[in-house]
Design a protein around this motif. Structure first.
Motif, mmCIF file in Angstrom:
data_model
loop_
_atom_site.group_PDB
_atom_site.id
_atom_site.type_symbol
_atom_site.label_atom_id
_atom_site.label_comp_id
_atom_site.label_asym_id
_atom_site.label_seq_id
_atom_site.Cartn_x
_atom_site.Cartn_y
_atom_site.Cartn_z
ATOM 1 N N TRP B 3 0.800 -1.285 -0.015
ATOM 2 C CA TRP B 3 0.077 -0.027 0.058
ATOM 3 C C TRP B 3 0.926 1.238 -0.003
ATOM 4 O O TRP B 3 0.611 2.208 -0.717
ATOM 5 N N LEU B 4 2.111 1.094 0.842
ATOM 6 C CA LEU B 4 2.913 2.398 0.625
ATOM 7 C C LEU B 4 3.451 2.613 -0.566
ATOM 8 O O LEU B 4 3.366 3.577 -1.098
ATOM 9 N N ALA B 7 0.896 3.839 -2.755
ATOM 10 C CA ALA B 7 0.542 5.307 -2.516
ATOM 11 C C ALA B 7 1.693 6.562 -3.098
ATOM 12 O O ALA B 7 1.136 7.424 -3.632
ATOM 13 N N LEU B 8 2.758 5.852 -3.063
ATOM 14 C CA LEU B 8 3.981 6.710 -3.313
ATOM 15 C C LEU B 8 3.719 6.935 -5.021
ATOM 16 O O LEU B 8 4.055 8.105 -5.331
ATOM 17 N N THR B 9 3.706 5.835 -5.484
ATOM 18 C CA THR B 9 3.337 5.971 -7.086
ATOM 19 C C THR B 9 2.313 6.651 -7.521
ATOM 20 O O THR B 9 2.476 7.541 -8.288
ATOM 21 N N ALA B 11 1.123 9.087 -5.656
ATOM 22 C CA ALA B 11 1.314 10.602 -5.487
ATOM 23 C C ALA B 11 2.567 11.243 -6.457
ATOM 24 O O ALA B 11 2.613 12.308 -6.875
ATOM 25 N N ALA B 12 3.305 10.203 -6.699
ATOM 26 C CA ALA B 12 4.397 10.843 -7.792
ATOM 27 C C ALA B 12 4.019 11.143 -9.120
ATOM 28 O O ALA B 12 4.797 11.672 -9.894
ATOM 29 N N THR B 60 9.010 4.028 11.762
ATOM 30 C CA THR B 60 8.554 4.012 10.553
ATOM 31 C C THR B 60 9.523 4.186 9.695
ATOM 32 O O THR B 60 9.460 3.673 8.355
ATOM 33 N N ASP B 64 10.014 1.918 6.078
ATOM 34 C CA ASP B 64 10.162 2.357 4.781
ATOM 35 C C ASP B 64 11.225 1.841 4.517
ATOM 36 O O ASP B 64 11.339 1.437 3.215
ATOM 37 N N ALA B 65 12.447 1.817 5.078
ATOM 38 C CA ALA B 65 13.744 1.374 4.520
ATOM 39 C C ALA B 65 13.762 0.056 4.186
ATOM 40 O O ALA B 65 14.274 -0.510 3.101
ATOM 41 N N GLU B 66 13.320 -0.879 5.135
ATOM 42 C CA GLU B 66 12.966 -2.155 4.719
ATOM 43 C C GLU B 66 12.100 -2.520 3.506
ATOM 44 O O GLU B 66 12.565 -3.257 2.464
ATOM 45 N N LEU B 68 11.865 -0.543 1.213
ATOM 46 C CA LEU B 68 12.441 -0.106 -0.004
ATOM 47 C C LEU B 68 13.598 -0.878 -0.638
ATOM 48 O O LEU B 68 13.698 -1.234 -1.699
ATOM 49 N N LYS B 71 11.653 -3.879 -2.448
ATOM 50 C CA LYS B 71 11.181 -3.369 -3.628
ATOM 51 C C LYS B 71 12.501 -3.549 -4.758
ATOM 52 O O LYS B 71 12.467 -3.835 -5.785
#
Lengths: 146, 81
Positions: B3-4, B7-9, B11-12, B60, B64-66, B68, B71
């Motif tokens: 989901w994160l 959401a980033l995609t 927004a970008a 958090t 997020d880093a994990e 990344l 991915k």
């Protein structure tokens, strides 16, 4: 006030994108683990956007696979450094002695700078600027109030 | 954490949307810093208690880093296949 702080902390924790604008000087406070982690999250956001851009460029045939692999490998290394940074920030947050806190802050800054060294290895692809911008803000946050 | 990434995609893909999110989060962080500093200065929040709030944000970052890294691993597998 505590309730407000808790709500803000939880809201910020739940945010999916964390790119922070520099607040006015009147409200800036000394460096803290939370401010560094907040700025560092912008690096992860920029990293995610970079991965999307790389994937699209490969699909479009504008980026050779070997270059893409090098770039993604470097972004992966950045992600690893940010995980180590979160450990550094935890140690900083758990310390109350002023001298020790300064040492932990310096250690966190060194970790942030290692991310900068990784970014320096890129040959400035299109998404590089956003990563660099987030890195600079994180380094400034770790360096104290500006 | 898909989901994160979604959401980033999302927004970008739109600069105005991204700017709005950036401004909103910037305002939230400023409010957080201000309230935190006020509480500590007034003695209403001890350094130990402040550390608890700091940890919430640090966790958090780790998450997020994990995500990344995960991915990036997925994309590397795709590129090498």
């Amino acid at each position: 006030m505590r309730a407000i702080l808790l709500v803000l902390a939880l809201t910020l924790s739940g945010c999916t994108l964390f790119r922070v604008q520099t607040p006015p000087a009147s409200v800036q406070v000394a460096a803290s683990p939370s401010s560094v982690s907040a700025e560092a999250r912008a690096i992860t956001a920029a990293g995610n956007a970079a991965l999307v851009a790389i994937e699209q460029a490969v699909t479009a045939g504008t980026l050779p696979k070997d270059q893409a692999i090098r770039q993604v490998t470097a972004i992966r290394a950045v992600a690893r450094e940010l995980q180590r940074l979160s450990d550094d920030l935890d140690r900083w947050a758990e310390t109350t002695d002023p001298t020790s806190r300064e040492q932990r802050r310096a250690a966190a800054l060194q970790r942030v700078q290692s991310v900068g060294r990784l970014l320096a290895g890129f040959d400035r692809p299109p998404w590089w600027g956003a990563l660099l911008d987030a890195y600079v803000k994180t380094a400034l946050a770790a360096g104290g109030a500006q | 954490m898909s989901w994160l990434i979604s959401a980033l995609t999302w927004a970008a893909t739109n600069q105005q949307r991204l700017d709005l999110i950036v401004a909103g989060i910037g305002a939230l962080l400023t409010a957080y810093r201000t309230v935190r500093a006020s509480l500590i200065a007034s003695g209403g929040l001890s350094a130990q208690e402040a550390a608890v709030y700091d940890r919430a944000l640090t966790d958090t970052l780790r998450t997020d880093a994990e995500a990344l890294e995960s991915k990036a691993d997925d994309l590397l597998d795709e590129l090498r296949s």
